[in-house]
Design a protein around this motif. Structure first.
Motif, mmCIF file in Angstrom:
data_model
loop_
_atom_site.group_PDB
_atom_site.id
_atom_site.type_symbol
_atom_site.label_atom_id
_atom_site.label_comp_id
_atom_site.label_asym_id
_atom_site.label_seq_id
_atom_site.Cartn_x
_atom_site.Cartn_y
_atom_site.Cartn_z
ATOM 1 N N THR A 1 -29.148 3.715 29.884
ATOM 2 C CA THR A 1 -27.827 4.333 29.896
ATOM 3 C C THR A 1 -27.047 3.995 28.631
ATOM 4 O O THR A 1 -27.045 2.860 28.169
ATOM 5 C CB THR A 1 -27.034 3.851 31.133
ATOM 6 N N GLN B 1 -22.654 7.830 28.799
ATOM 7 C CA GLN B 1 -23.066 8.156 30.168
ATOM 8 C C GLN B 1 -22.235 7.381 31.200
ATOM 9 O O GLN B 1 -21.906 7.914 32.253
ATOM 10 C CB GLN B 1 -24.559 7.883 30.351
ATOM 11 N N GLN C 1 -18.980 9.159 31.333
ATOM 12 C CA GLN C 1 -19.109 10.408 32.084
ATOM 13 C C GLN C 1 -19.170 10.139 33.592
ATOM 14 O O GLN C 1 -18.655 10.916 34.384
ATOM 15 C CB GLN C 1 -20.352 11.181 31.621
ATOM 16 N N ALA C 2 -19.782 9.036 33.982
ATOM 17 C CA ALA C 2 -19.870 8.682 35.403
ATOM 18 C C ALA C 2 -18.526 8.210 35.951
ATOM 19 O O ALA C 2 -18.243 8.383 37.143
ATOM 20 C CB ALA C 2 -20.929 7.597 35.607
ATOM 21 N N TYR C 3 -17.704 7.631 35.088
ATOM 22 C CA TYR C 3 -16.393 7.092 35.482
ATOM 23 C C TYR C 3 -15.323 7.619 34.524
ATOM 24 O O TYR C 3 -14.740 6.863 33.744
ATOM 25 C CB TYR C 3 -16.428 5.559 35.473
ATOM 26 N N SER D 1 -27.324 3.644 39.652
ATOM 27 C CA SER D 1 -27.172 5.088 39.831
ATOM 28 C C SER D 1 -27.363 5.842 38.513
ATOM 29 O O SER D 1 -27.475 7.065 38.518
ATOM 30 C CB SER D 1 -25.789 5.408 40.403
ATOM 31 N N LEU D 2 -27.407 5.119 37.401
ATOM 32 C CA LEU D 2 -27.583 5.732 36.086
ATOM 33 C C LEU D 2 -28.969 5.395 35.540
ATOM 34 O O LEU D 2 -29.601 4.438 35.993
ATOM 35 C CB LEU D 2 -26.486 5.232 35.131
ATOM 36 N N ALA E 1 -23.818 13.784 32.938
ATOM 37 C CA ALA E 1 -24.219 12.426 32.507
ATOM 38 C C ALA E 1 -25.696 12.366 32.244
ATOM 39 O O ALA E 1 -26.482 13.094 32.761
ATOM 40 C CB ALA E 1 -23.835 11.406 33.570
#
Length: 183
Positions: free
Chosen positions: A11, A15, A18-20, A6-7, A183
């Motif tokens: 990455t 990032q 930021q996603a988690y 998904s990234l 992100a």
């Protein structure tokens, strides 16, 4: 290449944070405490320990970023490469050599730690708080190295310097402020 589909493939750890952001906020607060809080070690010495452990683990991402950060705090350029090549002959402060030897052994063979290993740190003039802090930095970066490698995170050229300088200037608390950015 990131294993998190998904990234983006390139990455960065920021990032991922930021996603988690939930776990990241706690992790960065712990980084700030361990690496910038009160300690017998300077921030540069703690970054040196972090980079050394990461180098032993062959985690190029963490080793590179924390080498830049350690150097930004005044650790002489080339110190980490020399310490990893041969700690005994490296131009490392004599008081830090037993600390690096300790975290090196703790990283490579944790079940083989002995009283003699701790006594070498104490004989160099460090106290129990210093041993505790060195162990925390070592444990944190063994964790971080596995997180980075387990998620397939790599640093693009130039990112190491950008990230290392950001950590020197803003610390981990400053990094936590970036969690709400896209992100």
């Amino acid at each position: 290449m990131s294993y998190l589909k998904s990234l983006p493939s390139e990455t960065t750890l920021l990032q991922v944070f930021q996603a988690y952001p939930g776990p990241a906020r706690h992790l960065l607060a712990f980084h700030e405490l361990v690496l910038r809080g009160e300690s017998p070690f300077t921030p540069g010495e703690r970054e040196l320990i972090a980079a050394y452990v990461s180098g032993l683990n062959s985690c190029d991402y963490c080793h590179g970023i924390h080498t830049v950060t350690a150097e930004a705090f005044g650790i002489p350029e080339g110190t980490l490469a020399a310490a990893l090549a041969d700690l005994e002959s490296a131009n490392v402060d004599a008081r830090l050599k037993p600390v690096l030897a300790y975290v090196g052994k703790l990283t490579r063979t944790p079940a083989k730690m002995t009283d003699a290993d701790a006594e070498a740190v104490f004989a160099a003039g460090w106290d129990e708080r210093a041993l505790h802090d060195a162990v925390l930095v070592c444990a944190l970066f063994n964790f971080m190295n596995r997180m980075v490698e387990g998620l397939g995170i790599r640093a693009a050229e130039g990112y190491t310097t950008t990230s290392g300088e950001r950590l020197k200037n803003a610390g981990y608390a400053g990094l936590a402020e970036l969690l709400d950015a896209p992100a």
